[in-house]
Motif scaffolding. Structure first.
Motif, PDB file in Angstrom:
ATOM      1  N   VAL A  82       0.835  -1.201   0.000  1.00  0.00           N
ATOM      2  CA  VAL A  82       0.000   0.000   0.000  1.00  0.00           C
ATOM      3  C   VAL A  82       0.870   1.251   0.000  1.00  0.00           C
ATOM      4  CG1 VAL A  82      -1.646   1.351   1.356  1.00  0.00           C
ATOM      5  CG2 VAL A  82      -1.981  -1.110   1.075  1.00  0.00           C
ATOM      6  N   LYS A  83       1.922   1.252   0.787  1.00  0.00           N
ATOM      7  CA  LYS A  83       2.842   2.391   0.846  1.00  0.00           C
ATOM      8  C   LYS A  83       3.489   2.642  -0.516  1.00  0.00           C
ATOM      9  CE  LYS A  83       7.029   3.971   3.234  1.00  0.00           C
ATOM     10  NZ  LYS A  83       8.043   3.626   4.274  1.00  0.00           N
ATOM     11  N   LEU A  84       3.892   1.574  -1.195  1.00  0.00           N
ATOM     12  CA  LEU A  84       4.526   1.698  -2.514  1.00  0.00           C
ATOM     13  C   LEU A  84       3.522   2.165  -3.571  1.00  0.00           C
ATOM     14  CD1 LEU A  84       6.676  -1.555  -2.402  1.00  0.00           C
ATOM     15  CD2 LEU A  84       7.539   0.791  -2.242  1.00  0.00           C
ATOM     16  N   LEU A  85       2.289   1.682  -3.486  1.00  0.00           N
ATOM     17  CA  LEU A  85       1.255   2.097  -4.433  1.00  0.00           C
ATOM     18  C   LEU A  85       1.002   3.599  -4.333  1.00  0.00           C
ATOM     19  CD1 LEU A  85      -1.377  -0.791  -4.098  1.00  0.00           C
ATOM     20  CD2 LEU A  85       0.397  -0.528  -5.832  1.00  0.00           C
ATOM     21  N   GLU A  86       0.963   4.084  -3.113  1.00  0.00           N
ATOM     22  CA  GLU A  86       0.743   5.517  -2.913  1.00  0.00           C
ATOM     23  C   GLU A  86       1.958   6.323  -3.387  1.00  0.00           C
ATOM     24  OE1 GLU A  86      -0.136   5.646   1.227  1.00  0.00           O
ATOM     25  OE2 GLU A  86      -2.221   4.970   0.957  1.00  0.00           O
ATOM     26  N   GLN A  87       3.127   5.795  -3.083  1.00  0.00           N
ATOM     27  CA  GLN A  87       4.371   6.466  -3.488  1.00  0.00           C
ATOM     28  C   GLN A  87       4.482   6.577  -5.003  1.00  0.00           C
ATOM     29  OE1 GLN A  87       8.224   4.979  -1.765  1.00  0.00           O
ATOM     30  NE2 GLN A  87       8.660   4.462  -3.906  1.00  0.00           N
ATOM     31  N   ASP A  88       4.086   5.509  -5.715  1.00  0.00           N
ATOM     32  CA  ASP A  88       4.209   5.467  -7.180  1.00  0.00           C
ATOM     33  C   ASP A  88       2.921   5.866  -7.889  1.00  0.00           C
ATOM     34  OD1 ASP A  88       6.755   4.633  -6.682  1.00  0.00           O
ATOM     35  OD2 ASP A  88       6.444   2.540  -7.241  1.00  0.00           O
ATOM     36  N   LYS A  91      -3.115   3.508  -9.384  1.00  0.00           N
ATOM     37  CA  LYS A  91      -4.563   3.504  -9.197  1.00  0.00           C
ATOM     38  C   LYS A  91      -5.171   2.129  -9.462  1.00  0.00           C
ATOM     39  CE  LYS A  91      -4.777   7.839  -8.115  1.00  0.00           C
ATOM     40  NZ  LYS A  91      -5.017   8.210  -6.706  1.00  0.00           N
ATOM     41  N   ARG A  92      -4.781   1.514 -10.580  1.00  0.00           N
ATOM     42  CA  ARG A  92      -5.366   0.213 -10.963  1.00  0.00           C
ATOM     43  C   ARG A  92      -4.291  -0.867 -10.838  1.00  0.00           C
ATOM     44  NH1 ARG A  92      -7.659  -0.860 -15.877  1.00  0.00           N
ATOM     45  NH2 ARG A  92      -9.532  -1.773 -14.955  1.00  0.00           N
ATOM     46  N   LEU A  93      -4.538  -1.823  -9.953  1.00  0.00           N
ATOM     47  CA  LEU A  93      -3.561  -2.850  -9.617  1.00  0.00           C
ATOM     48  C   LEU A  93      -4.041  -4.226 -10.069  1.00  0.00           C
ATOM     49  CD1 LEU A  93      -0.975  -3.752  -8.029  1.00  0.00           C
ATOM     50  CD2 LEU A  93      -2.476  -3.998  -6.024  1.00  0.00           C
ATOM     51  N   GLY A  94      -3.251  -4.912 -10.870  1.00  0.00           N
ATOM     52  CA  GLY A  94      -3.577  -6.268 -11.278  1.00  0.00           C
ATOM     53  C   GLY A  94      -3.181  -7.266 -10.204  1.00  0.00           C
ATOM     54  N   ASN A 111      -7.420  -3.219   2.663  1.00  0.00           N
ATOM     55  CA  ASN A 111      -6.274  -2.341   2.891  1.00  0.00           C
ATOM     56  C   ASN A 111      -5.957  -1.400   1.732  1.00  0.00           C
ATOM     57  OD1 ASN A 111      -4.590  -3.118   5.531  1.00  0.00           O
ATOM     58  ND2 ASN A 111      -5.532  -4.979   4.716  1.00  0.00           N
ATOM     59  N   LEU A 112      -6.484  -1.707   0.534  1.00  0.00           N
ATOM     60  CA  LEU A 112      -6.075  -0.933  -0.636  1.00  0.00           C
ATOM     61  C   LEU A 112      -6.845   0.367  -0.825  1.00  0.00           C
ATOM     62  CD1 LEU A 112      -5.374  -3.745  -3.241  1.00  0.00           C
ATOM     63  CD2 LEU A 112      -3.746  -2.378  -1.945  1.00  0.00           C
ATOM     64  N   GLY A 113      -7.950   0.552  -0.091  1.00  0.00           N
ATOM     65  CA  GLY A 113      -8.662   1.812  -0.153  1.00  0.00           C
ATOM     66  C   GLY A 113      -9.134   2.156  -1.548  1.00  0.00           C
ATOM     67  N   SER A 114      -8.617   3.258  -2.097  1.00  0.00           N
ATOM     68  CA  SER A 114      -9.068   3.744  -3.406  1.00  0.00           C
ATOM     69  C   SER A 114      -8.419   3.020  -4.579  1.00  0.00           C
ATOM     70  CB  SER A 114      -8.787   5.245  -3.533  1.00  0.00           C
ATOM     71  OG  SER A 114      -7.388   5.488  -3.452  1.00  0.00           O
ATOM     72  N   HIS A 115      -7.457   2.165  -4.308  1.00  0.00           N
ATOM     73  CA  HIS A 115      -6.777   1.445  -5.392  1.00  0.00           C
ATOM     74  C   HIS A 115      -7.683   0.331  -5.910  1.00  0.00           C
ATOM     75  CE1 HIS A 115      -3.137   3.560  -4.227  1.00  0.00           C
ATOM     76  NE2 HIS A 115      -3.329   3.151  -2.983  1.00  0.00           N
ATOM     77  N   GLU A 116      -7.869   0.282  -7.217  1.00  0.00           N
ATOM     78  CA  GLU A 116      -8.769  -0.700  -7.830  1.00  0.00           C
ATOM     79  C   GLU A 116      -8.034  -2.004  -8.117  1.00  0.00           C
ATOM     80  OE1 GLU A 116     -11.512  -1.293 -11.861  1.00  0.00           O
ATOM     81  OE2 GLU A 116     -10.436   0.607 -11.520  1.00  0.00           O
TER      82      GLU A 116
END
Length: 357
Positions: A82-88, A91-94, A111-116
């Motif tokens: 999650v920290k890395l997704l926000e850092q980079d 938005k859309r995660l496979g 845990n991913l919140g707004s990440h799809e």
């Protein structure tokens, strides 16, 4: 090779409108990174590549996966992801929906919140179908190990010897020749048991007059081989010789016909039509073959159900027709081949004519 695979993966991500992918499957993790440890997760974005693992494997990961940034989570893998997704700014995660458990999926969603989260099942496996030269060389070696071990085993196949003991000897010989392990549990089925397509080695003793089928493979540097041979102990009856020759002809026709551009159904029909012509259609109930690589069974498939996907140069498949008659016995012959533009290259070199012991 890792850099090329990452670029191919990123192209696939772009085609799906994804910003990143998380890889949990061990074999896909190995394919993309080279890391062989038992614990680890890959997070690959359009620009970065991370390998998350624990203290046991950080040194190993750094040596095996130089194209990746090696990270050790302070708490959980998901918290770090999650920290890395926000850092980079992902938005859309496979994710590999065919591998994650329901509980893991719930944990990701929570845990991913707004990440799809978007399923990418089969995406990496599609890349794995086309082997590069390094992969082909490893598989040639795996096949050569199996061939050499088989040649050493043949003198031991005789009346009174137990199937399981022969399987143990074959495993030992492959490992002695450099195999890391077995591609799958060895199939060793004699007499009436040879009608079992997946007859694992038992305590049955080989008897005079038995057909004996061995299906086996080695793993070499992460890649599998797969081969089947059926032998005759003592003089064959007319029917045993007939069944063997039908299967051999079907298999040889398949090898001769195999080339790029065919569908899995096309190749399956080459073998199946001959067995059907000889009156044994109902005795050949499985597909003619399958892909081989890091997994011993992977895409593509060679069966009557594969009407659309075509074989391409660089794919590895097996050709393994068989005839199985319950209460009597059976025969299967299998080669592992590399598909080329004009035909195929057989990695299995062991003779296929009926061997009478």
């Amino acid at each position: 090779m890792t850099i090329a695979r990452l670029e191919q993966l990123r192209t696939a991500l772009g085609e799906r409108g994804l910003d990143a992918v998380v890889i949990n499957k061990p074999h896909n993790r190995f394919y993309l990174s080279g890391f062989t440890g038992s614990a680890g997760v890959l997070l690959i974005t359009l620009k970065k590549a991370y390998l998350i693992t624990d203290f046991r494997y950080t040194e190993q990961a750094a040596a095996q996966a130089p194209a990746f940034e090696i990270l050790k989570p302070e708490s959980t893998n998901i918290a770090l992801i999650v920290k890395l997704l926000e850092q980079d700014q992902v938005k859309r995660l496979g994710f590999e929906s065919d591998f994650l458990t329901v509980d893991q999926h719930v944990e990701y969603q929570g845990n991913l919140g707004s990440h799809e989260l978007v399923s990418v099942s089969g995406m990496v496996e599609a890349l794995r179908m086309l082997k590069d030269e390094d992969e082909l060389n490893r598989m040639r070696k795996a096949a050569a190990i199996a061939d050499a071990a088989w040649a050493d085993l043949i003198p031991l196949i005789k009346p009174g010897v137990v199937e399981r003991d022969l399987a143990i000897e074959l495993e030992y010989k492959m490992k002695k020749l450099g195999a890391e392990g077995l591609a799958f549990d060895i199939i060793a089925a004699s007499g009436v048991r040879s009608s079992l397509p997946h007859g694992r080695a038992s305590e049955k003793q080989i008897a005079q007059g038995d057909l004996v089928t061995f299906d086996f493979g080695a793993i070499y540097e992460g890649y599998c081989s797969d081969m089947t041979r059926t032998v005759m102990v003592g003089d064959p009856t007319a029917k045993q010789r007939e069944i063997y020759e039908i299967v051999l002809e079907a298999e040889q026709r398949g090898v001769a016909a195999c080339k790029a551009g065919m569908t899995g159904k096309d190749l399956d029909e080459v073998c199946r039509s001959y067995i059907r012509e000889k009156g044994y259609a109902d005795a050949f109930g499985h597909g003619t073959g399958h892909g081989v690589g890091i997994d011993v069974h992977e895409a593509p498939r060679v069966s009557g159900r594969c009407e659309k996907d075509r074989l391409l140069p660089g794919m590895i498949v097996t050709i393994e027709p068989g005839i199985y008659l319950p209460g009597w016995g059976g025969v299967r012959i299998e080669d592992m081949v590399l598909v080329t533009e004009t035909g195929c290259e057989s990695f299995s070199k062991s003779p296929k004519d009926l061997l009478i012991l």
